[in-house]
Design an enzyme around this catalytic site. Structure first.
Site, mmCIF file in Angstrom:
data_model
loop_
_atom_site.group_PDB
_atom_site.id
_atom_site.type_symbol
_atom_site.label_atom_id
_atom_site.label_comp_id
_atom_site.label_asym_id
_atom_site.label_seq_id
_atom_site.Cartn_x
_atom_site.Cartn_y
_atom_site.Cartn_z
ATOM 1 N N CYS A 156 39.442 2.159 -24.553
ATOM 2 C CA CYS A 156 39.109 2.846 -23.264
ATOM 3 C C CYS A 156 37.652 2.412 -23.022
ATOM 4 C CB CYS A 156 39.326 4.359 -23.452
ATOM 5 S SG CYS A 156 41.014 4.598 -23.678
HETATM 6 N N1 COA Z 1 56.931 18.420 -22.474
HETATM 7 C C1 COA Z 1 57.228 19.652 -22.904
HETATM 8 N N2 COA Z 1 56.394 19.926 -24.010
HETATM 9 C C2 COA Z 1 55.636 19.121 -24.804
HETATM 10 C C3 COA Z 1 55.790 17.908 -24.229
HETATM 11 C C4 COA Z 1 56.190 17.503 -23.153
HETATM 12 N N3 COA Z 1 56.189 16.100 -22.683
HETATM 13 N N4 COA Z 1 55.062 17.389 -25.295
HETATM 14 C C5 COA Z 1 54.529 18.022 -26.150
HETATM 15 N N5 COA Z 1 55.096 19.255 -25.858
HETATM 16 C C6 COA Z 1 55.039 20.534 -26.544
HETATM 17 C C7 COA Z 1 54.259 20.134 -28.281
HETATM 18 O O1 COA Z 1 55.787 19.812 -28.864
HETATM 19 C C8 COA Z 1 53.950 21.409 -28.443
HETATM 20 O O2 COA Z 1 54.692 22.445 -28.897
HETATM 21 P P1 COA Z 1 54.501 23.448 -30.050
HETATM 22 O O3 COA Z 1 53.762 24.161 -29.910
HETATM 23 O O4 COA Z 1 55.955 24.273 -30.047
HETATM 24 O O5 COA Z 1 54.456 22.566 -31.135
HETATM 25 C C9 COA Z 1 53.080 21.661 -27.319
HETATM 26 O O6 COA Z 1 53.936 21.377 -26.177
HETATM 27 C C10 COA Z 1 51.669 21.549 -27.332
HETATM 28 O O7 COA Z 1 51.472 20.267 -27.545
HETATM 29 P P2 COA Z 1 50.084 19.572 -27.876
HETATM 30 O O8 COA Z 1 50.340 18.158 -28.463
HETATM 31 O O9 COA Z 1 49.421 20.599 -28.748
HETATM 32 O O10 COA Z 1 49.643 19.734 -26.458
HETATM 33 P P3 COA Z 1 47.849 19.620 -25.985
HETATM 34 O O11 COA Z 1 47.582 20.613 -25.055
HETATM 35 O O12 COA Z 1 47.085 18.950 -27.049
HETATM 36 O O13 COA Z 1 48.068 18.262 -24.954
HETATM 37 C C11 COA Z 1 47.744 16.006 -24.810
HETATM 38 C C12 COA Z 1 48.674 17.046 -25.360
HETATM 39 C C13 COA Z 1 48.140 14.453 -25.375
HETATM 40 C C14 COA Z 1 47.709 15.596 -23.318
HETATM 41 C C15 COA Z 1 46.027 16.328 -25.347
HETATM 42 O O14 COA Z 1 46.104 16.517 -26.533
HETATM 43 C C16 COA Z 1 45.253 15.043 -24.835
HETATM 44 O O15 COA Z 1 44.979 14.747 -23.613
HETATM 45 N N6 COA Z 1 44.466 14.840 -25.946
HETATM 46 C C17 COA Z 1 43.532 13.674 -25.741
HETATM 47 C C18 COA Z 1 44.034 12.563 -25.150
HETATM 48 C C19 COA Z 1 42.855 11.230 -24.855
HETATM 49 O O16 COA Z 1 41.836 11.238 -24.528
HETATM 50 N N7 COA Z 1 43.263 10.412 -25.577
HETATM 51 C C20 COA Z 1 42.675 9.078 -25.342
HETATM 52 C C21 COA Z 1 43.445 7.962 -25.045
HETATM 53 S S1 COA Z 1 42.630 6.516 -24.729
#
Ligand code: COA
Length: 374
Positions: A156
């Site tokens: 990135c």
């Molecule tokens: N639809 C519905 N529910 C979902 C889902 C989806 N598509 N994906 C995950 N969930 C659920 C999970 O299973 C979890 O359920 P649980 O609480 O029962 O375990 C809950 O939603 C929360 O999931 P989580 O992964 O903890 O969500 P989050 O708030 O951390 O958001 C991201 C996920 C990936 C969007 C976030 O962590 C993020 O953006 N992180 C950094 C990303 C980044 O900068 N990456 C760099 C890439 S270059």
């Protein structure tokens, strides 16, 4: 020594849009098919059923509403679940070159420059469609540029690291002008079958022309200073690579051969690293938060950007101070901060200072401090 400046930027946006609604419908159809196929194993408790995705979760967790992709037919087909791209012959331009050339031409046009003024092409991206010859050299040839080109990959952060490399070469006089181009086909490395991340990425190409400030034809951004940093982490990882076939099960359909991340850890570890990196860079250049007119941040997650903006400015940023484009483009890896810069920088006044920052896998973080000249 010469002073480097950004004199033009360009954005190539693919024609196909996938909305969250379309994405979730395809994912849920795929999950239902898998659950039906493995109904016995699920009933016997040997397998967990796949859960549905939801539009509400995607917007709340990321801020993403749409993404552009090079192909949507494969991605939205529950029997395929990845982009379906045409096989090109070796005599045709590659798909990355085609996207890159469009973005480069726009950047050159904005700067009022011809290819003959450019000495270097850096193709800086998270993925390259082949091992060699370098994509940058193909782009160089397609644009009719003399000189040289090379590929680089810092995930990135590729764009800002590329801008630093280009700016340093312009400063020293080894090149007159350089195109840093970021063709990102993130749909190719995204695991569309994984609910936790299937909504994250989109495709785009951005280009930035860096040249001697004294050659600038019109309004431009002087590059005041650049700063890059890396610190190894496995929390964003993709194991695909040229040794794949040499390893047991390497060519199998393995989850770790696509983008993987531990999103929560990324949040926790990258946010302080980036906030400190930006603050230290500004302090070293004597720029206070009151003097910073704009922050063009990496576009991965809205909550992440809100947090960084608040930390850097010491208050809630106004929407125009820290423009987001991720709602329309999703995470386009290295291109995100450049899309934001390209679309939200023309209105700055003479002397205004802003900062471009990208961050991600590696971990890596790169920042570029720029000053507007009319
Ligand atoms: N639809 C519905 N529910 C979902 C889902 C989806 N598509 N994906 C995950 N969930 C659920 C999970 O299973 C979890 O359920 P649980 O609480 O029962 O375990 C809950 O939603 C929360 O999931 P989580 O992964 O903890 O969500 P989050 O708030 O951390 O958001 C991201 C996920 C990936 C969007 C976030 O962590 C993020 O953006 N992180 C950094 C990303 C980044 O900068 N990456 C760099 C890439 S270059």
């Amino acid at each position: 020594m010469y002073t480097p400046a950004i004199t033009g930027t360009g954005v190539y946006t693919p024609e196909n849009i996938i909305t969250n609604a379309e994405l979730v419908e395809a994912f849920n159809a795929y999950a239902d098919r898998m659950n039906a196929e493995y109904a016995d194993a699920i009933a016997a408790g040997e397998m967990e059923p796949m859960q549905h995705s939801s539009e509400e979760f995607i917007v709340k967790a990321s801020g993403i509403e749409n993404r552009y992709v090079m192909d949507k037919t494969g991605v939205l087909n529950p029997e395929i679940m990845h982009p379906a791209l045409r096989q090109r012959s070796d005599d045709e331009p590659g798909i990355m070159t085609e996207m890159a050339v469009d973005a480069c031409r726009k950047a050159l046009a904005q700067a009022g420059r011809d290819a003959e003024h450019v000495d270097l092409v850096i193709c800086a991206a998270s993925n390259h469609e082949r091992a060699y010859p370098a994509i940058a050299i193909e782009i160089q040839q397609a644009l009719g540029i003399e000189g040289f080109g090379f590929d680089m990959n810092v995930a990135c952060s590729s764009a800002t690291f590329g801008i630093q490399a280009a700016a340093d070469m312009v400063r020293s006089g080894s090149v007159r002008a350089a195109l840093v181009v970021n063709p990102e086909i993130c749909s190719g490395h995204l695991e569309w079958r994984d609910r936790d991340c299937h909504f994250i990425f989109g495709d785009v190409a951005t280009a930035t022309l860096v040249e001697r400030r004294d050659n600038a034809n019109g309004p431009h951004f002087e590059i005041i200073s650049t700063r890059c940093a890396t610190s190894f982490s496995n929390n964003i990882r993709n194991n695909n690579g040229f040794l794949r076939r040499s390893r047991p099960d390497g060519v199998k359909d393995r989850r770790d051969m696509q983008f993987m991340q531990n999103g929560r850890k990324v949040f926790k570890e990258v946010l302080p690293m980036v906030s400190k990196h930006i603050s230290d860079h500004m302090e070293a250049e004597g720029i206070s938060s009151d003097n910073l007119k704009r922050l063009w941040l990496h576009q991965a997650n809205k909550t992440m950007n809100d947090f960084i903006g608040k930390k850097v400015l010491g208050r809630e940023p106004e929407a125009e101070e820290q423009p987001n484009i991720l709602q329309d483009y999703a995470n386009t890896s290295s291109a995100g901060s450049i899309i934001a810069f390209s679309k939200h920088s023309d209105d700055l006044s003479d002397g205004d200072v802003g900062l471009i920052c990208s961050f991600g896998a590696g971990y890596s973080v790169g920042s570029v401090i720029v000053k507007r000249h009319q």
